[in-house]
Design a protein around this motif. Structure first.
Motif, PDB file in Angstrom:
ATOM      1  N   ILE A  66      -7.325  -2.556  19.203  1.00  0.00           N
ATOM      2  CA  ILE A  66      -5.873  -2.550  18.958  1.00  0.00           C
ATOM      3  C   ILE A  66      -5.526  -3.318  17.680  1.00  0.00           C
ATOM      4  O   ILE A  66      -4.656  -2.916  16.912  1.00  0.00           O
ATOM      5  N   ILE A  67      -6.254  -4.411  17.423  1.00  0.00           N
ATOM      6  CA  ILE A  67      -5.999  -5.193  16.207  1.00  0.00           C
ATOM      7  C   ILE A  67      -6.440  -4.411  14.973  1.00  0.00           C
ATOM      8  O   ILE A  67      -5.715  -4.347  13.975  1.00  0.00           O
ATOM      9  N   THR A  68      -7.623  -3.801  15.029  1.00  0.00           N
ATOM     10  CA  THR A  68      -8.080  -3.049  13.857  1.00  0.00           C
ATOM     11  C   THR A  68      -7.185  -1.842  13.588  1.00  0.00           C
ATOM     12  O   THR A  68      -6.941  -1.502  12.432  1.00  0.00           O
ATOM     13  N   GLN A  69      -6.660  -1.217  14.639  1.00  0.00           N
ATOM     14  CA  GLN A  69      -5.721  -0.109  14.436  1.00  0.00           C
ATOM     15  C   GLN A  69      -4.448  -0.607  13.756  1.00  0.00           C
ATOM     16  O   GLN A  69      -3.927   0.033  12.840  1.00  0.00           O
ATOM     17  N   PHE A  70      -3.949  -1.764  14.214  1.00  0.00           N
ATOM     18  CA  PHE A  70      -2.758  -2.352  13.598  1.00  0.00           C
ATOM     19  C   PHE A  70      -3.009  -2.647  12.117  1.00  0.00           C
ATOM     20  O   PHE A  70      -2.181  -2.346  11.261  1.00  0.00           O
ATOM     21  N   LEU A  71      -4.167  -3.253  11.817  1.00  0.00           N
ATOM     22  CA  LEU A  71      -4.482  -3.576  10.423  1.00  0.00           C
ATOM     23  C   LEU A  71      -4.602  -2.316   9.573  1.00  0.00           C
ATOM     24  O   LEU A  71      -4.148  -2.293   8.426  1.00  0.00           O
ATOM     25  N   ASN A  72      -5.199  -1.267  10.137  1.00  0.00           N
ATOM     26  CA  ASN A  72      -5.314  -0.006   9.394  1.00  0.00           C
ATOM     27  C   ASN A  72      -3.947   0.593   9.096  1.00  0.00           C
ATOM     28  O   ASN A  72      -3.707   1.094   7.998  1.00  0.00           O
ATOM     29  N   VAL A  73      -3.039   0.532  10.064  1.00  0.00           N
ATOM     30  CA  VAL A  73      -1.692   1.075   9.856  1.00  0.00           C
ATOM     31  C   VAL A  73      -0.923   0.214   8.857  1.00  0.00           C
ATOM     32  O   VAL A  73      -0.257   0.718   7.953  1.00  0.00           O
ATOM     33  N   THR A  74      -1.032  -1.103   8.999  1.00  0.00           N
ATOM     34  CA  THR A  74      -0.249  -2.021   8.176  1.00  0.00           C
ATOM     35  C   THR A  74      -0.788  -2.157   6.756  1.00  0.00           C
ATOM     36  O   THR A  74      -0.021  -2.154   5.797  1.00  0.00           O
ATOM     37  N   PHE A  75      -2.122  -2.283   6.616  1.00  0.00           N
ATOM     38  CA  PHE A  75      -2.710  -2.567   5.309  1.00  0.00           C
ATOM     39  C   PHE A  75      -3.569  -1.432   4.755  1.00  0.00           C
ATOM     40  O   PHE A  75      -4.111  -1.555   3.660  1.00  0.00           O
ATOM     41  N   GLY A  76      -3.728  -0.355   5.510  1.00  0.00           N
ATOM     42  CA  GLY A  76      -4.590   0.729   5.042  1.00  0.00           C
ATOM     43  C   GLY A  76      -6.018   0.236   4.907  1.00  0.00           C
ATOM     44  O   GLY A  76      -6.558  -0.371   5.816  1.00  0.00           O
ATOM     45  N   ASP A  77      -6.620   0.468   3.750  1.00  0.00           N
ATOM     46  CA  ASP A  77      -7.992  -0.018   3.556  1.00  0.00           C
ATOM     47  C   ASP A  77      -8.016  -1.331   2.780  1.00  0.00           C
ATOM     48  O   ASP A  77      -9.016  -1.703   2.197  1.00  0.00           O
ATOM     49  N   ARG A  78      -6.912  -2.057   2.802  1.00  0.00           N
ATOM     50  CA  ARG A  78      -6.817  -3.299   2.032  1.00  0.00           C
ATOM     51  C   ARG A  78      -6.858  -4.524   2.942  1.00  0.00           C
ATOM     52  O   ARG A  78      -6.005  -5.392   2.869  1.00  0.00           O
ATOM     53  N   TRP A  79      -7.851  -4.568   3.835  1.00  0.00           N
ATOM     54  CA  TRP A  79      -8.067  -5.759   4.641  1.00  0.00           C
ATOM     55  C   TRP A  79      -9.556  -5.999   4.798  1.00  0.00           C
ATOM     56  O   TRP A  79     -10.356  -5.081   4.755  1.00  0.00           O
TER      57      TRP A  79
END
Length: 80
Positions: A15-28
């Motif tokens: 769930i966290i990695t999905q959130f990061l992907n939605v929020t930051f795309g590939d910039r995390w």
């Protein structure tokens, strides 16, 4: 802007990695996907060594009874 995640396993759940992907795309940067932490990457930043300890000391210098008191105290100490 890049987001650099710490190495805590709880922060690498789906769930966290999905959130990061939605929020930051590939910039995390993190443990799970996209850009992995580099080998021997330091977990602590210069702020961890001084700023947060000093700020905590100043915030708790007075007795705080509510969440709002704490928020006001932090805003007094951190310039914008």
């Amino acid at each position: 802007m890049w987001f650099k995640q710490d190495g805590c396993p709880a922060h690498s759940t789906r769930i966290i990695t999905q959130f990061l992907n939605v929020t930051f795309g590939d910039r995390w940067i993190g443990r799970a996907e996209n850009h992995k932490w580099t080998a021997r990457s330091p977990d602590l930043t210069p702020l961890d060594f001084y700023l947060w300890g000093k700020l905590k000391q100043q915030v708790y210098n007075e007795i705080l009874t509510t969440k709002e008191d704490m928020k006001e105290r932090i805003e007094e100490l951190v310039p914008r």
